[in-house]
Design a protein around this motif. Sequence first.
Motif, PDB file in Angstrom:
ATOM      1  N   GLN A 386       0.830  -1.206   0.000  1.00  8.97           N
ATOM      2  CA  GLN A 386       0.000   0.000   0.000  1.00  8.97           C
ATOM      3  C   GLN A 386       0.864   1.254   0.000  1.00  8.97           C
ATOM      4  O   GLN A 386       0.589   2.211  -0.739  1.00  8.97           O
ATOM      5  N   LEU A 387       1.909   1.260   0.815  1.00 15.09           N
ATOM      6  CA  LEU A 387       2.801   2.413   0.824  1.00 15.09           C
ATOM      7  C   LEU A 387       3.454   2.611  -0.534  1.00 15.09           C
ATOM      8  O   LEU A 387       3.587   3.743  -1.018  1.00 15.09           O
ATOM      9  N   ASP A 388       3.875   1.516  -1.154  1.00 23.78           N
ATOM     10  CA  ASP A 388       4.484   1.620  -2.489  1.00 23.78           C
ATOM     11  C   ASP A 388       3.499   2.211  -3.491  1.00 23.78           C
ATOM     12  O   ASP A 388       3.868   3.046  -4.326  1.00 23.78           O
ATOM     13  N   ALA A 389       2.237   1.796  -3.413  1.00 27.02           N
ATOM     14  CA  ALA A 389       1.231   2.303  -4.342  1.00 27.02           C
ATOM     15  C   ALA A 389       0.971   3.792  -4.121  1.00 27.02           C
ATOM     16  O   ALA A 389       0.842   4.561  -5.088  1.00 27.02           O
ATOM     17  N   HIS A 390       0.904   4.209  -2.861  1.00 28.89           N
ATOM     18  CA  HIS A 390       0.674   5.622  -2.586  1.00 28.89           C
ATOM     19  C   HIS A 390       1.871   6.466  -3.020  1.00 28.89           C
ATOM     20  O   HIS A 390       1.705   7.566  -3.566  1.00 28.89           O
ATOM     21  N   GLN A 391       3.060   5.956  -2.796  1.00 27.22           N
ATOM     22  CA  GLN A 391       4.245   6.686  -3.227  1.00 27.22           C
ATOM     23  C   GLN A 391       4.274   6.814  -4.746  1.00 27.22           C
ATOM     24  O   GLN A 391       4.570   7.895  -5.286  1.00 27.22           O
ATOM     25  N   ALA A 392       3.934   5.748  -5.437  1.00 24.52           N
ATOM     26  CA  ALA A 392       3.919   5.795  -6.901  1.00 24.52           C
ATOM     27  C   ALA A 392       2.884   6.801  -7.406  1.00 24.52           C
ATOM     28  O   ALA A 392       3.138   7.555  -8.359  1.00 24.52           O
ATOM     29  N   ALA A 393       1.720   6.843  -6.757  1.00 25.66           N
ATOM     30  CA  ALA A 393       0.687   7.799  -7.151  1.00 25.66           C
ATOM     31  C   ALA A 393       1.162   9.230  -6.947  1.00 25.66           C
ATOM     32  O   ALA A 393       0.943  10.105  -7.799  1.00 25.66           O
ATOM     33  N   LYS A 394       1.836   9.476  -5.837  1.00 24.23           N
ATOM     34  CA  LYS A 394       2.309  10.839  -5.573  1.00 24.23           C
ATOM     35  C   LYS A 394       3.451  11.204  -6.513  1.00 24.23           C
ATOM     36  O   LYS A 394       3.568  12.363  -6.943  1.00 24.23           O
ATOM     37  N   ARG A 395       4.282  10.248  -6.855  1.00 24.25           N
ATOM     38  CA  ARG A 395       5.359  10.530  -7.808  1.00 24.25           C
ATOM     39  C   ARG A 395       4.806  10.870  -9.194  1.00 24.25           C
ATOM     40  O   ARG A 395       5.371  11.696  -9.905  1.00 24.25           O
TER      41      ARG A 395
END
Length: 418
Positions: A386-395
């Motif tokens: 989940q953290l990886d997905a949120h980071q990717a979305a913000k990037r």
Amino acid sequence: MSERPLYYLVSTAGIPNLGDELIAATWVRYLAEHAPGADVVLDCVDPSAVVAPLRSLHPRLRTVSTLWQLCFRNWAAGLGAADAVQAAVADPGQAAADLRDGIGLLRRADVVHLTGGGFLNSMWPAFTGLLSGIAAATEHSGGRAAMTGVGLIPPAADGEDRIRALAARLAVADVRDTASAQLLGDTAALSCDDVFLYPRAWRDEESADLPDVMVSVQFTLRPTALFPPGAAAPAAGAPGNAARERAAQRGMGGLIALVSKAVADWGAREVGVLECWPDADRDVLAATLGALPRARLFTLEDVLRRGFPARPGQAWFSTRFHPHLLAAAAGASGVAVSLRDDYYGTKHRSLTDHGSPWALARCDVLGPQAPDVPQRPAAGGYLPAQLDAHQAAKRRVAERIYGFGPAAGAPHDGGGAV
């Protein structure tokens, strides 16, 4: 446009407050990773109050307070501050002499970026001037205008159409919660809070000695008395002030009683108490430290230098939003307690909507009945995926604004403090 790229961040850093400092640090760090040779301006509430470690993140960082001062000087106009700020930025000759150089800098920027937070709402309607000033500056320069990770709830009375119109003038209008996205409609892009750009970066790397229970509380439901900075507090004898003070003291006492009961029921061996906003938290933290046995204070400065004091296995009781985000990102369990549902409740739900397993509790400490004591949480925090997905979305949001791809040799995310 300048020969050297000029990136202009507009941020609530310099209050100072934990979440606001970390949001600013997140974007300064991102620009250091991708554009270390660019000029970076941080337009903030009070440059002298920016916590020192933030200043070292980018080699060409400069702090100013231009758009914020324009808003503060038009404070009494409320939503009308947007018109006054726009006029000053469009024609710097209309502005006070001490702000003209700063407005000139703003009007030369390649990107003007309003970073995230919960300040564009009914509590501070004059801050709509930040959006109008950004739009006016980039319409003059041809630069790119953006806002990211903002929360717009609750909207100012009769201000919804104005916010939508201002957001439509930006190239990127990114929000962090569903209600804000619904308010903007087709203009909005919904991602998450800006701190998710580096969700693991701010954790204390030496977390073994941290308390097993952590408390983050405030009793500043409407911290408007702290804005604009330096404004005089209401006189003690002002009409209604004594009644408000009695209600605040009663509410703070009720909150501390709830925290004390929860800590006892949870069997805490040691309790950590987190300071987020020194000016706003002073009274409630002193009372909390006096009421809790074996309490240990983690000051804002300590946290920003050493890292956020969270680890798996902890249980958190937090009324504040960014401690919920950061502790859940570190794998800690928690209860998020909303003192005002339309504001804090919206913020906390934006995290549970994005996968935080924390329990949500509403605490009406001014109500006729004592709030229920929440059970000790044990669900943990965000899953790594989940953290990886949120980071990717913000990037992806960041790439829309700045056009950078992955920085060569840059870590995907790192540990450590600001």
